[in-house]
Design a protein around this motif. Structure first.
Motif, PDB file in Angstrom:
ATOM      1  N   GLU A  14     -11.175  -4.896   4.570  1.00  0.00           N
ATOM      2  CA  GLU A  14      -9.905  -4.213   4.344  1.00  0.00           C
ATOM      3  C   GLU A  14      -9.149  -4.081   5.655  1.00  0.00           C
ATOM      4  OE1 GLU A  14     -10.599  -0.496   2.486  1.00  0.00           O
ATOM      5  OE2 GLU A  14     -11.448  -1.350   0.664  1.00  0.00           O
ATOM      6  N   HIS A 108      -1.383  -9.344   2.935  1.00  0.00           N
ATOM      7  CA  HIS A 108      -2.034  -8.040   3.035  1.00  0.00           C
ATOM      8  C   HIS A 108      -3.533  -8.282   3.234  1.00  0.00           C
ATOM      9  CE1 HIS A 108       1.754  -6.717   1.076  1.00  0.00           C
ATOM     10  NE2 HIS A 108       1.547  -5.640   1.816  1.00  0.00           N
ATOM     11  N   SER A 110      -6.350  -7.767   2.146  1.00  0.00           N
ATOM     12  CA  SER A 110      -7.265  -7.509   1.033  1.00  0.00           C
ATOM     13  C   SER A 110      -8.092  -8.763   0.776  1.00  0.00           C
ATOM     14  CB  SER A 110      -6.463  -7.146  -0.223  1.00  0.00           C
ATOM     15  OG  SER A 110      -7.186  -7.439  -1.391  1.00  0.00           O
ATOM     16  N   SER A 113      -6.522 -10.624  -2.139  1.00  0.00           N
ATOM     17  CA  SER A 113      -5.290 -11.332  -1.792  1.00  0.00           C
ATOM     18  C   SER A 113      -5.598 -12.613  -1.024  1.00  0.00           C
ATOM     19  CB  SER A 113      -4.381 -10.438  -0.953  1.00  0.00           C
ATOM     20  OG  SER A 113      -3.315 -11.184  -0.405  1.00  0.00           O
TER      21      SER A 113
END
Length: 477
Positions: A14, A108, A110, A113
Protein backbone atom coordinates in the motif's frame (compact mmCIF):
# COMPACT_ATOMS: atom_id res chain seq x y z
CA UNK A 1 13.84 -5.49 -32.86
CA UNK A 2 13.92 -5.85 -29.07
CA UNK A 3 10.67 -6.71 -27.30
CA UNK A 4 8.92 -3.93 -25.44
CA UNK A 5 9.05 -4.83 -21.74
CA UNK A 6 6.99 -3.75 -18.74
CA UNK A 7 7.02 -4.24 -14.97
CA UNK A 8 6.04 -2.60 -11.72
CA UNK A 9 9.01 -0.37 -10.79
CA UNK A 10 7.97 0.33 -7.20
CA UNK A 11 7.70 -1.99 -4.20
CA UNK A 12 4.45 -3.91 -3.88
CA UNK A 13 2.24 -2.87 -1.00
CA UNK A 14 0.00 0.00 0.00
CA UNK A 15 1.26 3.46 -0.91
CA UNK A 16 0.36 6.77 -2.44
CA UNK A 17 2.00 6.00 -5.79
CA UNK A 18 2.86 2.86 -7.73
CA UNK A 19 4.76 3.10 -11.02
CA UNK A 20 4.56 0.82 -14.04
CA UNK A 21 7.55 1.18 -16.35
CA UNK A 22 7.47 0.33 -20.07
CA UNK A 23 10.58 0.33 -22.28
CA UNK A 24 10.99 -0.40 -25.97
CA UNK A 25 10.02 0.69 -29.47
CA UNK A 26 6.28 0.19 -28.86
CA UNK A 27 6.14 2.00 -25.50
CA UNK A 28 4.23 5.02 -26.82
CA UNK A 29 1.95 2.85 -28.97
CA UNK A 30 1.00 0.80 -25.90
CA UNK A 31 0.41 3.94 -23.83
CA UNK A 32 -1.97 5.27 -26.48
CA UNK A 33 -3.87 1.97 -26.39
CA UNK A 34 -4.50 2.05 -22.64
CA UNK A 35 -4.41 5.73 -21.65
CA UNK A 36 -7.08 8.40 -22.13
CA UNK A 37 -5.72 11.90 -21.40
CA UNK A 38 -8.23 13.84 -19.33
CA UNK A 39 -10.30 16.18 -21.45
CA UNK A 40 -13.38 18.22 -20.74
CA UNK A 41 -16.51 16.51 -22.05
CA UNK A 42 -19.26 18.93 -23.02
CA UNK A 43 -22.57 17.11 -22.88
CA UNK A 44 -25.90 18.92 -22.76
CA UNK A 45 -24.02 22.15 -22.01
CA UNK A 46 -22.47 20.58 -18.85
CA UNK A 47 -18.67 20.44 -18.59
CA UNK A 48 -17.41 17.44 -16.61
CA UNK A 49 -13.99 15.90 -15.84
CA UNK A 50 -15.47 12.42 -15.58
CA UNK A 51 -14.72 9.96 -18.37
CA UNK A 52 -17.99 8.98 -19.99
CA UNK A 53 -17.52 6.66 -23.01
CA UNK A 54 -21.13 7.14 -24.09
CA UNK A 55 -21.14 10.94 -23.79
CA UNK A 56 -21.75 13.02 -26.88
CA UNK A 57 -19.96 16.28 -27.40
CA UNK A 58 -16.62 17.94 -27.95
CA UNK A 59 -13.40 16.86 -26.19
CA UNK A 60 -10.89 19.54 -25.30
CA UNK A 61 -7.33 18.74 -24.25
CA UNK A 62 -3.69 18.13 -25.20
CA UNK A 63 -2.15 15.00 -26.67
CA UNK A 64 0.80 13.27 -25.01
CA UNK A 65 3.97 15.40 -25.13
CA UNK A 66 7.54 14.16 -24.65
CA UNK A 67 8.71 14.48 -21.02
CA UNK A 68 5.50 16.07 -19.79
CA UNK A 69 3.28 14.44 -17.19
CA UNK A 70 -0.25 14.02 -18.49
CA UNK A 71 -3.28 13.48 -16.31
CA UNK A 72 -5.91 10.97 -17.34
CA UNK A 73 -7.33 7.46 -16.98
CA UNK A 74 -6.22 3.94 -17.78
CA UNK A 75 -9.12 2.36 -19.68
CA UNK A 76 -9.71 -1.20 -20.78
CA UNK A 77 -11.34 -0.44 -24.12
CA UNK A 78 -12.55 -4.01 -24.51
CA UNK A 79 -14.98 -3.32 -21.66
CA UNK A 80 -14.82 0.50 -21.50
CA UNK A 81 -13.90 0.07 -17.84
CA UNK A 82 -11.81 2.74 -16.09
CA UNK A 83 -9.03 0.92 -14.20
CA UNK A 84 -7.36 3.88 -12.50
CA UNK A 85 -6.86 7.64 -12.48
CA UNK A 86 -3.18 8.23 -13.28
CA UNK A 87 -0.37 10.51 -14.37
CA UNK A 88 1.57 9.22 -17.39
CA UNK A 89 4.82 10.38 -18.95
CA UNK A 90 6.44 9.44 -22.26
CA UNK A 91 10.24 9.85 -22.61
CA UNK A 92 11.67 9.61 -26.10
CA UNK A 93 14.94 7.73 -26.77
CA UNK A 94 17.88 8.07 -26.43
CA UNK A 95 17.71 10.34 -23.36
CA UNK A 96 16.16 7.77 -21.04
CA UNK A 97 17.29 5.20 -18.46
CA UNK A 98 17.46 2.41 -21.05
CA UNK A 99 18.24 4.65 -24.07
CA UNK A 100 14.95 3.32 -25.50
CA UNK A 101 11.50 4.92 -25.57
CA UNK A 102 10.23 4.74 -21.99
CA UNK A 103 6.77 5.24 -20.50
CA UNK A 104 6.01 5.47 -16.79
CA UNK A 105 2.45 5.28 -15.52
CA UNK A 106 1.95 6.66 -12.01
CA UNK A 107 -1.00 4.73 -10.56
CA UNK A 108 -2.44 4.71 -7.08
CA UNK A 109 -0.23 2.49 -4.95
CA UNK A 110 -2.70 -0.34 -4.63
CA UNK A 111 -1.71 -3.93 -5.42
CA UNK A 112 -5.04 -4.35 -7.23
CA UNK A 113 -4.57 -1.21 -9.34
CA UNK A 114 -1.00 -2.12 -10.31
CA UNK A 115 -1.96 -5.69 -11.17
CA UNK A 116 -4.90 -4.63 -13.36
CA UNK A 117 -2.97 -1.92 -15.19
CA UNK A 118 0.06 -4.16 -15.74
CA UNK A 119 -2.12 -6.97 -17.09
CA UNK A 120 -3.70 -4.52 -19.55
CA UNK A 121 -0.26 -3.26 -20.65
CA UNK A 122 0.90 -6.84 -21.22
CA UNK A 123 -2.25 -7.63 -23.25
CA UNK A 124 -1.58 -4.51 -25.33
CA UNK A 125 1.78 -5.70 -26.67
CA UNK A 126 4.44 -5.63 -23.93
CA UNK A 127 6.01 -8.65 -22.28
CA UNK A 128 6.91 -9.02 -18.62
CA UNK A 129 10.43 -7.78 -17.91
CA UNK A 130 12.95 -10.13 -16.35
CA UNK A 131 14.63 -9.12 -13.07
CA UNK A 132 17.10 -6.32 -13.80
CA UNK A 133 16.22 -6.16 -17.49
CA UNK A 134 15.76 -2.39 -17.61
CA UNK A 135 19.26 -1.86 -16.18
CA UNK A 136 20.62 -4.63 -18.41
CA UNK A 137 19.31 -2.73 -21.44
CA UNK A 138 20.95 0.44 -20.10
CA UNK A 139 24.25 -1.50 -20.00
CA UNK A 140 23.84 -3.16 -23.40
CA UNK A 141 22.85 0.17 -24.99
CA UNK A 142 25.97 1.86 -23.60
CA UNK A 143 24.40 4.16 -21.04
CA UNK A 144 26.11 2.42 -18.11
CA UNK A 145 29.17 0.21 -17.81
CA UNK A 146 28.94 -2.93 -15.70
CA UNK A 147 30.24 -1.38 -12.47
CA UNK A 148 27.69 1.43 -12.78
CA UNK A 149 24.90 -1.06 -13.43
CA UNK A 150 25.91 -3.04 -10.33
CA UNK A 151 25.92 0.20 -8.34
CA UNK A 152 22.20 0.59 -9.03
CA UNK A 153 21.34 -2.43 -6.88
CA UNK A 154 23.80 -1.28 -4.21
CA UNK A 155 21.96 2.06 -4.08
CA UNK A 156 18.66 0.27 -3.64
CA UNK A 157 20.03 -1.93 -0.85
CA UNK A 158 22.15 0.72 0.90
CA UNK A 159 21.94 0.39 4.70
CA UNK A 160 23.66 3.62 5.68
CA UNK A 161 24.64 7.07 4.44
CA UNK A 162 28.17 5.84 3.76
CA UNK A 163 27.11 2.79 1.75
CA UNK A 164 24.74 5.03 -0.23
CA UNK A 165 27.51 7.58 -0.89
CA UNK A 166 29.93 4.89 -2.10
CA UNK A 167 27.28 3.30 -4.36
CA UNK A 168 26.32 6.72 -5.76
CA UNK A 169 29.97 7.48 -6.49
CA UNK A 170 30.30 4.17 -8.32
CA UNK A 171 27.13 4.93 -10.31
CA UNK A 172 28.67 8.26 -11.29
CA UNK A 173 31.78 6.44 -12.53
CA UNK A 174 34.42 6.83 -9.79
CA UNK A 175 35.48 3.17 -9.96
CA UNK A 176 35.12 3.03 -13.75
CA UNK A 177 37.44 6.03 -14.09
CA UNK A 178 40.15 4.38 -11.99
CA UNK A 179 39.87 1.09 -13.89
CA UNK A 180 40.00 2.92 -17.24
CA UNK A 181 43.05 4.87 -16.08
CA UNK A 182 44.88 1.64 -15.23
CA UNK A 183 43.82 0.00 -18.50
CA UNK A 184 45.07 3.01 -20.49
CA UNK A 185 48.47 2.68 -18.81
CA UNK A 186 48.51 -1.04 -19.59
CA UNK A 187 47.54 -0.32 -23.19
CA UNK A 188 50.50 2.04 -23.52
CA UNK A 189 52.81 -0.74 -22.36
CA UNK A 190 51.16 -3.26 -24.68
CA UNK A 191 51.60 -0.94 -27.65
CA UNK A 192 55.29 -0.42 -26.83
CA UNK A 193 55.85 -4.15 -26.40
CA UNK A 194 54.01 -5.06 -29.59
CA UNK A 195 55.84 -2.45 -31.68
CA UNK A 196 59.22 -3.66 -30.41
CA UNK A 197 58.27 -7.29 -31.17
CA UNK A 198 56.82 -6.74 -34.65
CA UNK A 199 59.03 -3.91 -35.93
CA UNK A 200 62.43 -4.30 -34.25
CA UNK A 201 64.34 -2.78 -37.19
CA UNK A 202 62.18 0.32 -37.58
CA UNK A 203 63.17 3.74 -36.33
CA UNK A 204 61.27 3.54 -33.04
CA UNK A 205 62.17 4.01 -29.41
CA UNK A 206 63.58 0.75 -28.15
CA UNK A 207 61.87 -0.50 -25.01
CA UNK A 208 64.16 -1.05 -22.01
CA UNK A 209 63.47 -3.62 -19.33
CA UNK A 210 64.23 -1.12 -16.56
CA UNK A 211 61.64 1.34 -17.84
CA UNK A 212 59.10 -1.43 -18.45
CA UNK A 213 59.63 -2.76 -14.93
CA UNK A 214 59.20 0.69 -13.37
CA UNK A 215 55.95 1.30 -15.31
CA UNK A 216 54.49 -2.12 -14.45
CA UNK A 217 55.36 -1.67 -10.76
CA UNK A 218 53.48 1.63 -10.69
CA UNK A 219 50.43 -0.04 -12.24
CA UNK A 220 50.77 -2.90 -9.74
CA UNK A 221 50.63 -0.39 -6.86
CA UNK A 222 47.42 1.12 -8.26
CA UNK A 223 45.77 -2.31 -8.43
CA UNK A 224 47.02 -3.18 -4.93
CA UNK A 225 45.51 0.03 -3.51
CA UNK A 226 42.10 -0.98 -4.87
CA UNK A 227 42.48 -4.49 -3.42
CA UNK A 228 43.33 -3.01 0.00
CA UNK A 229 40.05 -1.09 0.01
CA UNK A 230 37.99 -4.29 -0.40
CA UNK A 231 37.75 -5.13 3.31
CA UNK A 232 36.57 -1.62 4.14
CA UNK A 233 34.25 -1.74 1.14
CA UNK A 234 32.67 -4.99 2.33
CA UNK A 235 32.02 -3.45 5.74
CA UNK A 236 30.51 -0.31 4.20
CA UNK A 237 28.19 -2.45 2.11
CA UNK A 238 27.30 -5.29 4.50
CA UNK A 239 27.90 -3.76 7.93
CA UNK A 240 30.60 -3.91 10.62
CA UNK A 241 29.86 -6.86 12.89
CA UNK A 242 30.57 -6.05 16.54
CA UNK A 243 30.24 -8.71 19.25
CA UNK A 244 29.87 -7.41 22.81
CA UNK A 245 31.24 -10.00 25.27
CA UNK A 246 32.10 -10.32 28.92
CA UNK A 247 31.05 -12.09 32.07
CA UNK A 248 27.57 -11.42 33.50
CA UNK A 249 26.69 -8.01 34.89
CA UNK A 250 29.69 -6.06 33.53
CA UNK A 251 27.58 -3.69 31.40
CA UNK A 252 27.10 -5.44 28.05
CA UNK A 253 23.39 -4.66 27.81
CA UNK A 254 23.99 -1.11 29.06
CA UNK A 255 26.48 -0.60 26.22
CA UNK A 256 23.99 -2.02 23.72
CA UNK A 257 21.32 0.40 24.92
CA UNK A 258 23.74 3.36 24.95
CA UNK A 259 24.84 2.77 21.34
CA UNK A 260 21.25 2.16 20.22
CA UNK A 261 20.07 5.18 22.24
CA UNK A 262 17.09 3.15 23.44
CA UNK A 263 16.33 0.50 26.07
CA UNK A 264 16.53 -2.56 23.82
CA UNK A 265 18.26 -4.97 26.21
CA UNK A 266 17.08 -5.69 29.77
CA UNK A 267 19.43 -4.23 32.37
CA UNK A 268 19.30 -5.50 35.98
CA UNK A 269 21.72 -6.26 38.80
CA UNK A 270 20.87 -9.95 38.41
CA UNK A 271 23.63 -11.88 36.56
CA UNK A 272 22.60 -13.84 33.47
CA UNK A 273 19.73 -11.59 32.37
CA UNK A 274 20.71 -11.96 28.69
CA UNK A 275 20.39 -15.66 27.82
CA UNK A 276 20.55 -15.36 24.05
CA UNK A 277 22.29 -13.15 21.51
CA UNK A 278 20.49 -9.89 20.69
CA UNK A 279 21.26 -8.50 17.21
CA UNK A 280 20.51 -4.92 16.17
CA UNK A 281 21.45 -2.90 13.08
CA UNK A 282 22.49 0.69 13.73
CA UNK A 283 24.51 3.43 12.04
CA UNK A 284 27.65 4.80 13.70
CA UNK A 285 29.46 7.66 11.96
CA UNK A 286 27.53 6.84 8.75
CA UNK A 287 28.80 3.23 8.94
CA UNK A 288 26.31 0.34 9.09
CA UNK A 289 27.02 -1.64 12.26
CA UNK A 290 25.53 -4.96 13.34
CA UNK A 291 25.63 -5.03 17.14
CA UNK A 292 25.54 -8.46 18.80
CA UNK A 293 24.87 -8.45 22.55
CA UNK A 294 25.90 -11.88 23.83
CA UNK A 295 25.01 -13.90 26.89
CA UNK A 296 27.47 -13.47 29.75
CA UNK A 297 30.18 -16.15 29.51
CA UNK A 298 30.62 -18.06 32.76
CA UNK A 299 30.15 -21.50 34.30
CA UNK A 300 26.49 -22.35 34.86
CA UNK A 301 24.21 -25.36 35.36
CA UNK A 302 21.27 -23.61 33.65
CA UNK A 303 20.64 -25.47 30.35
CA UNK A 304 19.12 -22.45 28.61
CA UNK A 305 21.94 -20.18 29.72
CA UNK A 306 24.53 -22.74 28.54
CA UNK A 307 23.03 -22.66 25.02
CA UNK A 308 23.26 -18.86 25.02
CA UNK A 309 26.90 -18.98 26.14
CA UNK A 310 27.82 -21.40 23.35
CA UNK A 311 26.16 -19.08 20.83
CA UNK A 312 28.16 -16.20 22.31
CA UNK A 313 31.42 -18.05 21.67
CA UNK A 314 30.34 -18.82 18.10
CA UNK A 315 29.83 -15.11 17.35
CA UNK A 316 33.56 -14.44 17.85
CA UNK A 317 34.38 -16.11 14.55
CA UNK A 318 31.86 -13.97 12.63
CA UNK A 319 32.68 -10.60 14.24
CA UNK A 320 34.84 -7.91 12.66
CA UNK A 321 35.42 -6.54 16.15
CA UNK A 322 35.04 -7.99 19.64
CA UNK A 323 34.25 -5.51 22.41
CA UNK A 324 35.32 -7.09 25.70
CA UNK A 325 33.82 -5.39 28.74
CA UNK A 326 35.58 -5.77 32.07
CA UNK A 327 34.49 -4.48 35.46
CA UNK A 328 37.17 -1.91 36.30
CA UNK A 329 36.01 -1.72 39.92
CA UNK A 330 37.11 -5.33 40.48
CA UNK A 331 40.32 -7.28 40.00
CA UNK A 332 40.63 -9.50 36.92
CA UNK A 333 38.77 -12.75 37.62
CA UNK A 334 39.27 -16.29 36.34
CA UNK A 335 36.10 -15.86 34.25
CA UNK A 336 37.62 -12.74 32.64
CA UNK A 337 40.82 -14.59 31.80
CA UNK A 338 38.89 -17.53 30.32
CA UNK A 339 37.02 -15.13 28.03
CA UNK A 340 40.29 -13.50 27.00
CA UNK A 341 41.65 -16.93 26.09
CA UNK A 342 38.59 -17.64 23.93
CA UNK A 343 39.00 -14.27 22.16
CA UNK A 344 42.64 -15.03 21.36
CA UNK A 345 44.21 -12.73 18.74
CA UNK A 346 40.96 -11.40 17.29
CA UNK A 347 40.64 -7.65 16.77
CA UNK A 348 39.49 -6.51 20.21
CA UNK A 349 38.44 -3.28 21.90
CA UNK A 350 38.62 -3.63 25.71
CA UNK A 351 36.35 -1.44 27.81
CA UNK A 352 37.48 -0.98 31.40
CA UNK A 353 33.98 -0.22 32.63
CA UNK A 354 32.48 1.15 35.87
CA UNK A 355 35.45 3.45 36.50
CA UNK A 356 33.01 5.81 38.25
CA UNK A 357 33.06 3.27 41.11
CA UNK A 358 36.84 3.55 41.40
CA UNK A 359 39.38 1.58 39.36
CA UNK A 360 40.79 -1.57 40.97
CA UNK A 361 41.65 -3.51 37.80
CA UNK A 362 45.40 -3.59 37.06
CA UNK A 363 45.52 -1.99 33.60
CA UNK A 364 49.22 -2.63 33.02
CA UNK A 365 48.83 -6.35 33.71
CA UNK A 366 45.82 -6.44 31.40
CA UNK A 367 47.74 -4.81 28.54
CA UNK A 368 50.52 -7.39 28.94
CA UNK A 369 47.93 -10.16 28.52
CA UNK A 370 46.35 -8.51 25.44
CA UNK A 371 49.15 -6.50 23.75
CA UNK A 372 47.28 -6.09 20.43
CA UNK A 373 44.01 -4.89 21.96
CA UNK A 374 42.81 -1.28 22.18
CA UNK A 375 41.68 0.06 25.57
CA UNK A 376 39.08 2.63 26.62
CA UNK A 377 37.99 3.59 30.13
CA UNK A 378 34.21 3.88 30.42
CA UNK A 379 31.26 4.32 32.71
CA UNK A 380 28.69 3.10 30.19
CA UNK A 381 25.68 3.51 32.46
CA UNK A 382 26.48 7.24 32.73
CA UNK A 383 27.33 7.62 29.04
CA UNK A 384 31.05 8.15 29.68
CA UNK A 385 33.24 6.87 26.84
CA UNK A 386 30.45 6.25 24.28
CA UNK A 387 31.70 8.92 21.85
CA UNK A 388 35.23 7.51 22.11
CA UNK A 389 33.91 4.02 21.30
CA UNK A 390 32.10 5.33 18.21
CA UNK A 391 35.24 7.19 17.06
CA UNK A 392 37.34 4.06 17.54
CA UNK A 393 34.90 1.97 15.47
CA UNK A 394 35.15 4.54 12.66
CA UNK A 395 38.97 4.44 12.78
CA UNK A 396 39.00 0.63 12.72
CA UNK A 397 36.64 0.46 9.73
CA UNK A 398 38.62 2.87 7.58
CA UNK A 399 42.03 1.78 8.90
CA UNK A 400 43.74 4.83 7.43
CA UNK A 401 41.53 5.00 4.31
CA UNK A 402 40.10 8.36 3.25
CA UNK A 403 36.66 8.91 4.79
CA UNK A 404 35.13 11.35 2.30
CA UNK A 405 32.07 10.28 0.33
CA UNK A 406 33.95 10.44 -2.97
CA UNK A 407 36.49 7.77 -2.02
CA UNK A 408 36.78 4.69 -4.21
CA UNK A 409 36.16 1.43 -2.37
CA UNK A 410 35.77 -2.08 -3.72
CA UNK A 411 32.40 -3.26 -2.38
CA UNK A 412 31.70 -6.05 -4.87
CA UNK A 413 33.11 -9.59 -4.54
CA UNK A 414 33.22 -9.97 -8.32
CA UNK A 415 35.38 -6.86 -8.62
CA UNK A 416 37.69 -8.01 -5.80
CA UNK A 417 38.21 -11.44 -7.39
CA UNK A 418 38.99 -9.91 -10.79
CA UNK A 419 41.42 -7.42 -9.24
CA UNK A 420 43.24 -10.28 -7.52
CA UNK A 421 43.40 -12.16 -10.83
CA UNK A 422 44.69 -9.04 -12.57
CA UNK A 423 47.39 -8.55 -9.93
CA UNK A 424 48.48 -12.20 -10.19
CA UNK A 425 48.84 -11.87 -13.96
CA UNK A 426 50.72 -8.58 -13.65
CA UNK A 427 53.04 -10.02 -10.98
CA UNK A 428 53.85 -12.85 -13.40
CA UNK A 429 54.73 -10.26 -16.04
CA UNK A 430 56.87 -8.30 -13.56
CA UNK A 431 58.79 -11.42 -12.55
CA UNK A 432 59.47 -12.20 -16.21
CA UNK A 433 60.74 -8.66 -16.78
CA UNK A 434 63.10 -9.05 -13.85
CA UNK A 435 64.31 -12.35 -15.30
CA UNK A 436 64.85 -10.82 -18.72
CA UNK A 437 62.36 -13.12 -20.46
CA UNK A 438 61.33 -12.51 -24.07
CA UNK A 439 58.84 -9.71 -24.70
CA UNK A 440 56.44 -12.19 -26.34
CA UNK A 441 55.93 -13.96 -22.98
CA UNK A 442 55.64 -10.71 -21.03
CA UNK A 443 53.03 -9.45 -23.50
CA UNK A 444 50.75 -12.42 -22.75
CA UNK A 445 50.48 -11.64 -19.02
CA UNK A 446 50.15 -7.88 -19.52
CA UNK A 447 47.29 -8.58 -21.93
CA UNK A 448 45.68 -10.93 -19.37
CA UNK A 449 45.83 -8.14 -16.78
CA UNK A 450 44.19 -5.77 -19.25
CA UNK A 451 41.39 -8.27 -19.94
CA UNK A 452 40.71 -9.04 -16.26
CA UNK A 453 40.24 -5.31 -15.62
CA UNK A 454 38.02 -5.12 -18.70
CA UNK A 455 35.73 -7.74 -17.15
CA UNK A 456 35.13 -5.42 -14.18
CA UNK A 457 33.62 -2.67 -16.34
CA UNK A 458 32.06 -5.11 -18.83
CA UNK A 459 34.40 -4.53 -21.77
CA UNK A 460 35.53 -8.17 -22.03
CA UNK A 461 32.91 -9.96 -19.95
CA UNK A 462 31.02 -13.04 -21.14
CA UNK A 463 27.26 -13.11 -21.72
CA UNK A 464 26.81 -15.69 -18.92
CA UNK A 465 28.44 -13.33 -16.40
CA UNK A 466 26.21 -10.47 -17.58
CA UNK A 467 23.12 -12.65 -17.12
CA UNK A 468 24.28 -13.71 -13.66
CA UNK A 469 24.91 -10.11 -12.56
CA UNK A 470 21.47 -8.85 -13.62
CA UNK A 471 19.63 -11.89 -12.22
CA UNK A 472 20.31 -10.42 -8.75
CA UNK A 473 18.18 -7.36 -9.50
CA UNK A 474 14.57 -6.95 -8.51
CA UNK A 475 11.74 -6.77 -11.05
CA UNK A 476 11.21 -3.32 -12.51
CA UNK A 477 14.84 -2.19 -12.23
Amino acid sequence: MEDTIAAVATAYGEGGIGIIRISGEDALLILNKVFQPMRKHINNSVITDKYEPDSVGVTIGESIVNRRLTYGHIIDYSTNQVLDEVLAVYMKAPYTYTKEDVVEINCHGSIVSLRKVLELVLRSGARMAEPGEFTKRAFLNGRLDLTQAEAVIDLIKAKSDKSFDVALGQLEGTLSDVIEQIRNLLMDELVNITVNIDYPDEDIEEITYDKLLNNLLQIDDMIQNLIRSADTGRIIKEGFKVAIVGKPNVGKSSLMNALLKENRAIVTDIPGTTRDTIVEDITIKKIPVKLIDTAGIHDTDDKVEKIGIEKSKATFNEADLVILILDGSQALSIEDENIMNVIGNRRTLVLINKIDLGQVLNEKKLQEKMPKALFIKTAVKNGQGINEIENKIEDLVFNGEVKQSGSTFITNVRHANLLNSAKTALDDAINMVRSGEALEFIEIDVKRTFEFLGEIIGETVSESIIDEVFSRFCLGK
